[in-house]
Motif scaffolding. Structure first.
Motif, PDB file in Angstrom:
ATOM      1  N   GLU A  27       1.564   6.583  -7.017  1.00 46.49           N
ATOM      2  CA  GLU A  27       0.434   7.373  -7.528  1.00 46.49           C
ATOM      3  C   GLU A  27       0.604   8.863  -7.279  1.00 46.49           C
ATOM      4  O   GLU A  27       0.135   9.680  -8.064  1.00 46.49           O
ATOM      5  CB  GLU A  27      -0.884   6.902  -6.912  1.00 46.49           C
ATOM      6  N   ASN A  28       1.254   9.233  -6.185  1.00 45.09           N
ATOM      7  CA  ASN A  28       1.341  10.642  -5.794  1.00 45.09           C
ATOM      8  C   ASN A  28       2.719  11.243  -5.982  1.00 45.09           C
ATOM      9  O   ASN A  28       3.000  12.307  -5.430  1.00 45.09           O
ATOM     10  CB  ASN A  28       0.878  10.785  -4.345  1.00 45.09           C
ATOM     11  N   ASP A  72       0.811  -1.221   0.000  1.00 38.87           N
ATOM     12  CA  ASP A  72       0.000   0.000   0.000  1.00 38.87           C
ATOM     13  C   ASP A  72       0.845   1.272   0.000  1.00 38.87           C
ATOM     14  O   ASP A  72       0.526   2.224  -0.709  1.00 38.87           O
ATOM     15  CB  ASP A  72      -0.948   0.008   1.207  1.00 38.87           C
ATOM     16  N   GLN A  87       2.377   1.838  -3.407  1.00 43.12           N
ATOM     17  CA  GLN A  87       1.342   2.282  -4.341  1.00 43.12           C
ATOM     18  C   GLN A  87       1.008   3.759  -4.119  1.00 43.12           C
ATOM     19  O   GLN A  87       0.865   4.517  -5.076  1.00 43.12           O
ATOM     20  CB  GLN A  87       0.077   1.426  -4.199  1.00 43.12           C
ATOM     21  N   ILE A  88       0.905   4.176  -2.866  1.00 45.39           N
ATOM     22  CA  ILE A  88       0.628   5.587  -2.544  1.00 45.39           C
ATOM     23  C   ILE A  88       1.761   6.463  -3.071  1.00 45.39           C
ATOM     24  O   ILE A  88       1.519   7.512  -3.678  1.00 45.39           O
ATOM     25  CB  ILE A  88       0.417   5.781  -1.025  1.00 45.39           C
TER      26      ILE A  88
END
Length: 185
Positions: free
Chosen positions: A10-11, A3, A6-7
């Motif tokens: 994406e950011n 997680d 992934q954060i």
């Protein structure tokens, strides 16, 4: 990918994409938003959607292949077409995961140099010439690549200088990069 990974992906403060043979297989939200798309609109698409013409897409293909074949990163600046048809000036970086076949799998990053469209509207020919000028090519070299006369390239250069109201190509490229002689604008 967990997680937190992934954060972070994406950011990230830059657009990130993974391509296979110039097809977008993965990208972050930043990349999609940068060019006015939803991520789902880009996944599985050819990178052609980000270039003004088919010719431009094909001409840019081999630029930077030599360092990638040596497992070195490649970087340049280029105009990218957004979903609305505007063009934005970006810093582009690439690293291949397959040096023996550089286009098989590449990780790319894009950073906007200027968040606004790159000045006056440009013709496809003006975009091509500007792209080559940003790589430090002379009119003669550009003419050879585009299979045109050096005089034609000089005419396009003069038109670009008038459109952007600048005296020379160095000032034009500095303006498009978001810098002036006095520093950041």
């Amino acid at each position: 990918m967990n997680d937190l990974d992934q954060i972070a992906f994406e950011n990230a403060p830059m657009g990130l994409a993974l391509t296979e043979h110039r097809v977008i297989r993965s990208c972050n939200d930043t990349f999609a938003q940068m060019f006015g798309y939803e991520k789902s609109q880009l996944l599985g698409q050819s990178f052609r959607v980000l270039y003004g013409t088919e010719q431009e897409f094909h001409q840019i293909r081999d630029i930077g292949l030599e360092p990638l074949k040596k497992d070195l990163p490649y970087s340049d600046e280029r105009l990218i077409e957004t979903a609305t048809g505007d063009h934005v000036w970006c810093r582009f970086r690439a690293r291949t995961l397959t040096p023996e076949d550089p286009l098989a799998r590449i990780v790319l990053s894009f950073t906007l140099i200027d968040n606004t469209p790159a000045g006056p509207s440009l013709t496809p020919r003006e975009r091509e010439v500007l792209t080559w000028l940003s790589r430090g090519r002379t009119s003669k070299e550009i003419a050879q690549v585009l299979n045109l006369s050096p005089r034609t390239i000089e005419d396009v250069r003069a038109r670009l200088l008038r459109k952007f109201k600048v005296k020379n190509v160095a000032v034009l490229l500095a303006r498009l990069s978001g810098f002036s002689a006095g520093g950041p604008t």
